[in-house]
Design a protein around this motif. Structure first.
Motif, PDB file in Angstrom:
ATOM      1  N   ASP A   1      19.126  20.338 -30.097  1.00 52.89           N
ATOM      2  CA  ASP A   1      20.038  21.327 -29.514  1.00 52.89           C
ATOM      3  C   ASP A   1      21.109  21.746 -30.518  1.00 52.89           C
ATOM      4  OD1 ASP A   1      18.613  21.066 -27.175  1.00 52.89           O
ATOM      5  OD2 ASP A   1      19.999  19.607 -26.292  1.00 52.89           O
ATOM      6  N   ALA A   2      21.641  20.779 -31.270  1.00 56.51           N
ATOM      7  CA  ALA A   2      22.650  21.101 -32.272  1.00 56.51           C
ATOM      8  C   ALA A   2      22.064  21.978 -33.373  1.00 56.51           C
ATOM      9  CB  ALA A   2      23.233  19.820 -32.860  1.00 56.51           C
ATOM     10  N   ALA A   3      20.834  21.689 -33.788  1.00 57.95           N
ATOM     11  CA  ALA A   3      20.199  22.510 -34.813  1.00 57.95           C
ATOM     12  C   ALA A   3      19.949  23.913 -34.308  1.00 57.95           C
ATOM     13  CB  ALA A   3      18.885  21.858 -35.244  1.00 57.95           C
ATOM     14  N   ALA A   4      19.563  24.032 -33.041  1.00 55.84           N
ATOM     15  CA  ALA A   4      19.333  25.363 -32.475  1.00 55.84           C
ATOM     16  C   ALA A   4      20.632  26.155 -32.393  1.00 55.84           C
ATOM     17  CB  ALA A   4      18.700  25.227 -31.091  1.00 55.84           C
ATOM     18  N   VAL A   5      21.730  25.488 -32.043  1.00 52.16           N
ATOM     19  CA  VAL A   5      23.031  26.163 -31.993  1.00 52.16           C
ATOM     20  C   VAL A   5      23.440  26.656 -33.377  1.00 52.16           C
ATOM     21  CG1 VAL A   5      25.496  25.811 -31.570  1.00 52.16           C
ATOM     22  CG2 VAL A   5      23.807  24.934 -29.945  1.00 52.16           C
ATOM     23  N   ASP A   6      23.090  25.882 -34.413  1.00 51.75           N
ATOM     24  CA  ASP A   6      23.419  26.271 -35.785  1.00 51.75           C
ATOM     25  C   ASP A   6      22.506  27.370 -36.309  1.00 51.75           C
ATOM     26  OD1 ASP A   6      25.467  24.470 -35.852  1.00 51.75           O
ATOM     27  OD2 ASP A   6      24.288  22.872 -36.777  1.00 51.75           O
ATOM     28  N   GLY A   7      21.555  27.802 -35.491  1.00 54.21           N
ATOM     29  CA  GLY A   7      20.686  28.904 -35.895  1.00 54.21           C
ATOM     30  C   GLY A   7      19.379  28.488 -36.521  1.00 54.21           C
ATOM     31  N   ALA A   8      19.029  27.223 -36.462  1.00 48.02           N
ATOM     32  CA  ALA A   8      17.774  26.758 -37.056  1.00 48.02           C
ATOM     33  C   ALA A   8      16.605  27.173 -36.179  1.00 48.02           C
ATOM     34  CB  ALA A   8      17.801  25.242 -37.223  1.00 48.02           C
ATOM     35  N   GLY A   9      15.585  27.722 -36.793  1.00 46.92           N
ATOM     36  CA  GLY A   9      14.372  28.083 -36.072  1.00 46.92           C
ATOM     37  C   GLY A   9      13.455  26.883 -35.911  1.00 46.92           C
ATOM     38  N   ALA A  10      12.201  27.167 -35.544  1.00 43.92           N
ATOM     39  CA  ALA A  10      11.240  26.083 -35.322  1.00 43.92           C
ATOM     40  C   ALA A  10      10.994  25.297 -36.602  1.00 43.92           C
ATOM     41  CB  ALA A  10       9.935  26.651 -34.772  1.00 43.92           C
ATOM     42  N   TRP A  11      10.815  26.023 -37.717  1.00 45.52           N
ATOM     43  CA  TRP A  11      10.587  25.339 -38.985  1.00 45.52           C
ATOM     44  C   TRP A  11      11.828  24.579 -39.436  1.00 45.52           C
ATOM     45  CZ3 TRP A  11       7.473  23.130 -42.111  1.00 45.52           C
ATOM     46  CH2 TRP A  11       7.838  22.880 -43.439  1.00 45.52           C
ATOM     47  N   GLY A  12      12.996  25.154 -39.230  1.00 41.75           N
ATOM     48  CA  GLY A  12      14.230  24.470 -39.613  1.00 41.75           C
ATOM     49  C   GLY A  12      14.439  23.197 -38.818  1.00 41.75           C
ATOM     50  N   ARG A  13      14.155  23.224 -37.512  1.00 43.51           N
ATOM     51  CA  ARG A  13      14.286  22.011 -36.704  1.00 43.51           C
ATOM     52  C   ARG A  13      13.270  20.954 -37.118  1.00 43.51           C
ATOM     53  NH1 ARG A  13      14.890  26.019 -32.687  1.00 43.51           N
ATOM     54  NH2 ARG A  13      12.738  25.696 -31.977  1.00 43.51           N
ATOM     55  N   PHE A  14      12.071  21.412 -37.466  1.00 43.72           N
ATOM     56  CA  PHE A  14      11.057  20.451 -37.926  1.00 43.72           C
ATOM     57  C   PHE A  14      11.468  19.821 -39.249  1.00 43.72           C
ATOM     58  CE2 PHE A  14       7.291  19.626 -40.554  1.00 43.72           C
ATOM     59  CZ  PHE A  14       6.631  18.695 -39.767  1.00 43.72           C
ATOM     60  N   ARG A  15      12.000  20.637 -40.143  1.00 49.18           N
ATOM     61  CA  ARG A  15      12.347  20.141 -41.480  1.00 49.18           C
ATOM     62  C   ARG A  15      13.573  19.249 -41.468  1.00 49.18           C
ATOM     63  NH1 ARG A  15      14.011  24.029 -46.634  1.00 49.18           N
ATOM     64  NH2 ARG A  15      14.462  22.333 -48.100  1.00 49.18           N
ATOM     65  N   HIS A  16      14.590  19.620 -40.703  1.00 51.20           N
ATOM     66  CA  HIS A  16      15.875  18.926 -40.773  1.00 51.20           C
ATOM     67  C   HIS A  16      16.075  17.893 -39.671  1.00 51.20           C
ATOM     68  CE1 HIS A  16      17.244  21.548 -43.986  1.00 51.20           C
ATOM     69  NE2 HIS A  16      16.874  22.601 -43.282  1.00 51.20           N
ATOM     70  N   VAL A  17      15.243  17.918 -38.638  1.00 49.50           N
ATOM     71  CA  VAL A  17      15.399  16.952 -37.546  1.00 49.50           C
ATOM     72  C   VAL A  17      14.154  16.080 -37.405  1.00 49.50           C
ATOM     73  CG1 VAL A  17      15.846  16.643 -35.087  1.00 49.50           C
ATOM     74  CG2 VAL A  17      16.962  18.517 -36.325  1.00 49.50           C
ATOM     75  N   THR A  18      12.988  16.714 -37.296  1.00 53.04           N
ATOM     76  CA  THR A  18      11.765  15.962 -37.022  1.00 53.04           C
ATOM     77  C   THR A  18      11.375  15.081 -38.205  1.00 53.04           C
ATOM     78  OG1 THR A  18      10.984  17.694 -35.534  1.00 53.04           O
ATOM     79  CG2 THR A  18       9.357  16.135 -36.365  1.00 53.04           C
ATOM     80  N   LEU A  19      11.279  15.673 -39.388  1.00 53.95           N
ATOM     81  CA  LEU A  19      10.849  14.890 -40.544  1.00 53.95           C
ATOM     82  C   LEU A  19      11.803  13.737 -40.880  1.00 53.95           C
ATOM     83  CD1 LEU A  19       9.270  17.432 -43.064  1.00 53.95           C
ATOM     84  CD2 LEU A  19       8.141  15.721 -41.651  1.00 53.95           C
ATOM     85  N   PRO A  20      13.129  13.961 -40.923  1.00 56.89           N
ATOM     86  CA  PRO A  20      14.013  12.803 -41.157  1.00 56.89           C
ATOM     87  C   PRO A  20      13.877  11.739 -40.073  1.00 56.89           C
ATOM     88  CG  PRO A  20      15.193  14.841 -41.559  1.00 56.89           C
ATOM     89  CD  PRO A  20      13.889  15.223 -40.937  1.00 56.89           C
ATOM     90  N   GLY A  21      13.669  12.163 -38.833  1.00 57.16           N
ATOM     91  CA  GLY A  21      13.505  11.178 -37.770  1.00 57.16           C
ATOM     92  C   GLY A  21      12.206  10.402 -37.883  1.00 57.16           C
ATOM     93  N   LEU A  22      11.180  11.021 -38.456  1.00 53.58           N
ATOM     94  CA  LEU A  22       9.878  10.369 -38.608  1.00 53.58           C
ATOM     95  C   LEU A  22       9.779   9.509 -39.862  1.00 53.58           C
ATOM     96  CD1 LEU A  22       7.330  13.162 -37.571  1.00 53.58           C
ATOM     97  CD2 LEU A  22       7.925  11.102 -36.302  1.00 53.58           C
TER      98      LEU A  22
END
Length: 305
Positions: free
Chosen positions: A204-225
């Motif tokens: 949700d925070a990434a989406a508020v900052d304007g991150a798209g699907a790829w941005g959320r995957f790159r900056h949230v999903t991959l670090p979490g994985l």
């Protein structure tokens, strides 16, 4: 007189009570004793005996002490280096492709738009519970150059038959396809369990900052994985370096030793040529390689998790 005696007795140091093995203190050791005994019999003893065997040269039924001769033989053995090269190729090509597919599959299985999630997840995990021999035979039949189903389907599309198991390049591709089919779903389930533990607030925070699907995957999903990526990478590395069943069943190391792996070469020396000393040396060389790669992987990825 009595007071003096009492003061003198008080100054004499008392001996600490003796520590006896009472029932409560002994019970935990009795509970773990069977596990320790089994581990020693079926793990420690074979490991130690294998190292002892690696110091002997086998000549028929005669074994002579050779010291480090078997390990020196490894350096000049072209088949050992061929097997190591083949195993390295599978490790560097198949494992990254498999883990990338597993990550993509885990993200798709975690989607809120997906229906019948339990059934679909089970379907992707099912190959993992298939026996190694069974699925190796299955792929050997499917990829048979003469009457295999895959070439028949490709023929309907106008594609010429592919020599899956008789060409040096395509035989490696066939092994890679079999491994990818068998283990991708297993790794995807591991990634999925981690994805379900990631806080939704981060997305949700990434989406508020304007991150798209790829941005959320790159900056949230991959670090979490990252922690489970390290886990699956280490496990896949160990499994690939020990690869035996698939090349043994599908190609038997051929053609022209193009699918000969370290595990298969160890088996051939031990149970075809009965050179158990040299086979043990190969096993210990393999253990050293696995240990070094594990340390390197944890060194470069573990500190970032």
């Amino acid at each position: 007189m009595t007071a003096v005696t009492e003061r003198a007795a008080a100054t004499v140091p008392r001996r600490p009570p003796s520590r006896r093995w009472t029932g409560k203190k002994l019970a935990p050791y009795l509970f773990v004793l069977p596990a320790i005994a089994l581990f020693a019999i079926f793990k420690l003893y074979p490991i130690a005996w294998s190292f002892w065997l690696s110091l002997f040269r086998t000549d028929g039924a005669l074994q002579t002490f050779a010291g480090a001769a078997n390990y020196q033989r490894l350096a000049g053995d072209p088949l050992f280096w061929t097997a190591l090269g083949n195993t390295t190729v599978i490790l560097l090509v198949q494992v990254p492709v498999m883990l990338a597919l597993a990550i993509g599959l885990a993200v798709a299985l975690n989607s809120s738009l997906l229906r019948f999630k339990g059934f679909i997840r089970l379907g992707f995990f099912m190959p993992m519970i298939t026996g190694l021999v069974a699925y190796g035979l299955l792929f050997a039949v499917l990829l048979n150059p003469q009457f295999g189903l895959v070439n028949w389907v490709l023929g309907l599309a106008g594609v010429a038959p592919i020599p899956w198991l008789t060409d040096t390049l395509w035989a490696r591709v066939a092994i890679g396809l079999a491994l990818t089919w068998h283990y991708t779903g297993y790794n995807a389930v591991i990634y999925l369990s981690r994805l379900q533990a990631l806080p939704q607030d981060h997305y949700d925070a990434a989406a508020v900052d304007g991150a798209g699907a790829w941005g959320r995957f790159r900056h949230v999903t991959l670090p979490g994985l990252r922690p489970v990526i390290l886990l699956t990478l280490v496990m896949s590395t160990i499994g690939t370096l020990q690869l035996f069943d698939e090349p043994y069943i599908m190609t038997n190391g051929g053609p022209d030793n193009s699918t000969l792996t370290l595990g298969l070469y160890l088996y051939n020396n031990g149970f075809k040529f009965f050179d158990f000393g040299y086979a043990s040396a190969i096993g210990y060389a393999l253990a050293v390689i696995i240990g070094i790669l594990g340390i390197v992987q944890f060194r470069f990825l573990g500190d970032r998790t």
